[in-house]
Motif scaffolding. Structure first.
Motif, PDB file in Angstrom:
ATOM      1  N   LYS A 163     -21.128  14.105  16.027  1.00 48.32           N
ATOM      2  CA  LYS A 163     -22.236  14.905  15.508  1.00 48.32           C
ATOM      3  C   LYS A 163     -21.901  15.581  14.171  1.00 48.32           C
ATOM      4  O   LYS A 163     -22.771  16.206  13.563  1.00 48.32           O
ATOM      5  N   LEU A 164     -20.651  15.468  13.730  1.00 50.24           N
ATOM      6  CA  LEU A 164     -20.244  16.142  12.499  1.00 50.24           C
ATOM      7  C   LEU A 164     -20.788  15.431  11.269  1.00 50.24           C
ATOM      8  O   LEU A 164     -21.039  14.223  11.274  1.00 50.24           O
ATOM      9  N   SER A 165     -20.924  16.175  10.190  1.00 55.24           N
ATOM     10  CA  SER A 165     -21.339  15.585   8.919  1.00 55.24           C
ATOM     11  C   SER A 165     -20.200  14.746   8.349  1.00 55.24           C
ATOM     12  O   SER A 165     -19.025  14.924   8.703  1.00 55.24           O
ATOM     13  N   GLU A 166     -20.543  13.843   7.445  1.00 58.56           N
ATOM     14  CA  GLU A 166     -19.533  12.995   6.820  1.00 58.56           C
ATOM     15  C   GLU A 166     -18.522  13.825   6.039  1.00 58.56           C
ATOM     16  O   GLU A 166     -17.334  13.519   5.999  1.00 58.56           O
ATOM     17  N   GLU A 167     -19.002  14.897   5.405  1.00 56.25           N
ATOM     18  CA  GLU A 167     -18.108  15.753   4.608  1.00 56.25           C
ATOM     19  C   GLU A 167     -17.069  16.423   5.497  1.00 56.25           C
ATOM     20  O   GLU A 167     -15.885  16.514   5.144  1.00 56.25           O
ATOM     21  N   THR A 168     -17.519  16.898   6.660  1.00 55.49           N
ATOM     22  CA  THR A 168     -16.592  17.571   7.573  1.00 55.49           C
ATOM     23  C   THR A 168     -15.582  16.582   8.133  1.00 55.49           C
ATOM     24  O   THR A 168     -14.379  16.884   8.231  1.00 55.49           O
ATOM     25  N   ARG A 169     -16.042  15.388   8.485  1.00 54.76           N
ATOM     26  CA  ARG A 169     -15.111  14.378   9.012  1.00 54.76           C
ATOM     27  C   ARG A 169     -14.059  14.019   7.969  1.00 54.76           C
ATOM     28  O   ARG A 169     -12.875  13.867   8.276  1.00 54.76           O
ATOM     29  N   ALA A 170     -14.490  13.910   6.722  1.00 52.75           N
ATOM     30  CA  ALA A 170     -13.546  13.567   5.660  1.00 52.75           C
ATOM     31  C   ALA A 170     -12.528  14.681   5.453  1.00 52.75           C
ATOM     32  O   ALA A 170     -11.354  14.423   5.175  1.00 52.75           O
ATOM     33  N   SER A 171     -12.975  15.919   5.585  1.00 47.64           N
ATOM     34  CA  SER A 171     -12.080  17.058   5.381  1.00 47.64           C
ATOM     35  C   SER A 171     -10.979  17.098   6.439  1.00 47.64           C
ATOM     36  O   SER A 171      -9.827  17.403   6.130  1.00 47.64           O
ATOM     37  N   TYR A 172     -11.352  16.806   7.673  1.00 45.80           N
ATOM     38  CA  TYR A 172     -10.365  16.864   8.752  1.00 45.80           C
ATOM     39  C   TYR A 172      -9.622  15.534   8.899  1.00 45.80           C
ATOM     40  O   TYR A 172      -8.416  15.528   9.173  1.00 45.80           O
ATOM     41  N   GLY A 173     -10.328  14.435   8.769  1.00 42.19           N
ATOM     42  CA  GLY A 173      -9.693  13.128   8.821  1.00 42.19           C
ATOM     43  C   GLY A 173      -9.697  12.516  10.208  1.00 42.19           C
ATOM     44  O   GLY A 173      -9.620  13.219  11.221  1.00 42.19           O
ATOM     45  N   GLU A 174      -9.783  11.195  10.228  1.00 45.80           N
ATOM     46  CA  GLU A 174      -9.769  10.466  11.500  1.00 45.80           C
ATOM     47  C   GLU A 174      -8.465  10.701  12.254  1.00 45.80           C
ATOM     48  O   GLU A 174      -8.444  10.790  13.476  1.00 45.80           O
ATOM     49  N   ALA A 175      -7.366  10.816  11.529  1.00 44.78           N
ATOM     50  CA  ALA A 175      -6.074  11.050  12.180  1.00 44.78           C
ATOM     51  C   ALA A 175      -6.061  12.379  12.923  1.00 44.78           C
ATOM     52  O   ALA A 175      -5.494  12.497  14.013  1.00 44.78           O
ATOM     53  N   TYR A 176      -6.704  13.387  12.318  1.00 52.31           N
ATOM     54  CA  TYR A 176      -6.797  14.697  12.963  1.00 52.31           C
ATOM     55  C   TYR A 176      -7.526  14.574  14.297  1.00 52.31           C
ATOM     56  O   TYR A 176      -7.097  15.114  15.321  1.00 52.31           O
ATOM     57  N   PHE A 177      -8.639  13.845  14.283  1.00 50.93           N
ATOM     58  CA  PHE A 177      -9.411  13.674  15.509  1.00 50.93           C
ATOM     59  C   PHE A 177      -8.602  12.943  16.570  1.00 50.93           C
ATOM     60  O   PHE A 177      -8.615  13.308  17.749  1.00 50.93           O
ATOM     61  N   LYS A 178      -7.863  11.910  16.168  1.00 48.44           N
ATOM     62  CA  LYS A 178      -7.087  11.139  17.142  1.00 48.44           C
ATOM     63  C   LYS A 178      -5.975  11.991  17.750  1.00 48.44           C
ATOM     64  O   LYS A 178      -5.680  11.885  18.941  1.00 48.44           O
ATOM     65  N   ILE A 179      -5.349  12.826  16.923  1.00 49.62           N
ATOM     66  CA  ILE A 179      -4.316  13.720  17.452  1.00 49.62           C
ATOM     67  C   ILE A 179      -4.929  14.724  18.429  1.00 49.62           C
ATOM     68  O   ILE A 179      -4.403  14.990  19.510  1.00 49.62           O
TER      69      ILE A 179
END
Length: 320
Positions: free
Chosen positions: A229-245
Motif C-alpha cells: 500500500k506504500l507509495s513508490e517514493e516511500t518504497r524507494a526510500s526504504y528499499g526492497e532489501a529493507y522490506f525483506k529484512i
C-alpha cells in the motif's frame, strides 16, 4: 566494610524471599477473571489457576476458543465471550461476573487481552492502524478495569495488567509500544488510588515470547500487506532489501522464549502472594537486557537498539 554490606544484602534478600512465599488464604473461594484466554498467556494462566483450585472466569474472544479451554480444564472453570473493544460486551460481562461472585466480590482481574499487529515502521502506517491496536491493548483494558473495579474493591483484591518491556523501550513502530506505555501509566495511577482501599495493582512486563509476537506467517502477511500500500517514493526510500529484512521474522523467532510459564508464574504470584510486587519482569531477556537498557542514558540505549534495526536504502549513514 564489604562484609557488612554483603550481610545486609543477604538479610534483605532473605526477608524478601520469606515475604514472597506467604500465600493468601482460602484461595478455593476466590474468583479471578482473565481476559484474552483463547490462547497464549491467558489460556495457560486459566488452566494453571484452575489447577490451583481458584474459581476462574475465563473471557475469550470467540466461542470456539472458550470451548477448547473448557475441554482442557475442570468443571469449576467458567467461560464467557468478551470483546474488549465493545462497550456493550464489557457491560454484559460485568453484569455476568457480578452474578457469579455475589457479595464477596472479584478477587482478581487479569487484563491479558492484546494484539501486536498491525506493526511496521511508523511512516508506513495510518492512524487507523494505531487505533486498532490501542483500542484493544489500552482503551479496552481501561474500560474493562473501570467496569469491574467496584467488584475488585469489594473483595480488596488484585488488578494485574499485562504491559511489556516495549512499555519501557520503543524500538519498533505501530500502536503496540504506545499502548504498553499507556498501560504502565494507567497502572501506576491506579495503584496509588487503590492502595487506600486495600487493592493491589501489579504490572507484568514480559520480554520477547513467541506468543507475544504472534506467529511467523501473521507477521509476514502484515508486512507484505502494508508494503504493497506504500507509495513508490516511500518504497524507494526504504528499499526492497529493507522490506525483506523486516519480514524475515524467523530469525527473530529464534530469540523468543516459548516457556510461557515464566510469565504466568508471575501472574499467579501477583494474585496469590500476600505481598505481591508492583512490577514483574518476565524472561531472562527482560531482566538482563531490556530492563538495564531502559535505565541507560537515551543516547546509549539508541546506539544499542539501532544495531538491531535494518537500515533503509536512502538513510543517512551517520545521522547525529
Amino acid at each position: 566494610m564489604w562484609l557488612f554490606v554483603a550481610v545486609l544484602a543477604g538479610l534483605y534478600l532473605l526477608r524478601r524471599w520469606h515475604r514472597e512465599r506467604q500465600r493468601v488464604p482460602d484461595l478455593a473461594n476466590k474468583y479471578v477473571l482473565i481476559t484474552g484466554c483463547d490462547s497464549g498467556f491467558g489460556s495457560l494462566l486459566a488452566r494453571q489457576l484452575d489447577a490451583r483450585g481458584l474459581r476462574v472466569l475465563a473471557a475469550c474472544l470467540t466461542e470456539p476458543g472458550a470451548a477448547r479451554l473448557r475441554a482442557a480444564a475442570s468443571p469449576r472453570l467458567q467461560t464467557l465471550v468478551l470483546d474488549v473493544t465493545s462497550s456493550e460486551s464489557i457491560a454484559a460481562a460485568a453484569a455476568w461476573v457480578e452474578g457469579c461472585v455475589g457479595d464477596q466480590g472479584l478477587w482478581g482481574l487479569v487484563n491479558n487481552a492484546g494484539i501486536a499487529v498491525p506493526t511496521a515502521p511508523n511512516e508506513w502506517l495510518r492512524k487507523e492502524d494505531f487505533v486498532q491496536v490501542l483500542n484493544v491493548n489500552l482503551v479496552g483494558l481501561v474500560e474493562v478495569t473501570l467496569s469491574l473495579l467496584p467488584l475488585v474493591r469489594r473483595a480488596r483484591g488484585r488488578v494485574v495488567n499485562v504491559a511489556s518491556m516495549a512499555g519501557r523501550l520503543s524500538f519498533f513502530g505501530g500502536g503496540y509500544c504506545p499502548s504498553k506505555y499507556g498501560v504502565e501509566a494507567f497502572s501506576d495511577s491506579l495503584r496509588l488510588e487503590m492502595r487506600h482501599f486495600g487493592v493491589k495493582v501489579c504490572i507484568i512486563e514480559p520480554g520477547y515470547f513467541s506468543t507475544a509476537i504472534t506467529n511467523t506467517q501473521t507477521l509476514e502477511d502484515n508486512f507484505r500487506c502494508i508494503w504493497e500500500k506504500l507509495s513508490e517514493e516511500t518504497r524507494a526510500s526504504y528499499g526492497e532489501a529493507y522490506f525483506k529484512i523486516l519480514k524475515s521474522v524467523q530469525e527473530l523467532q529464534k530469540t523468543c522464549s516459548s516457556n510461557l510459564s515464566l510469565v504466568t508464574d508471575c501472574m499467579e504470584h501477583a494474585l496469590t502472594s500476600q505481598h505481591p510486587r508492583s512490577r514483574y519482569s518476565a524472561g531472562w531477556d527482560a531482566k538482563l537486557l531490556y530492563l538495564p537498557l531502559s535505565y541507560l542514558p537515551t543516547a546509549w540505549t539508541d546506539a544499542v537498539l539501532a544495531r538491531l534495526c535494518p537500515r533503509p536504502a536512502q538513510g543517512v549513514r551517520d545521522a547525529p
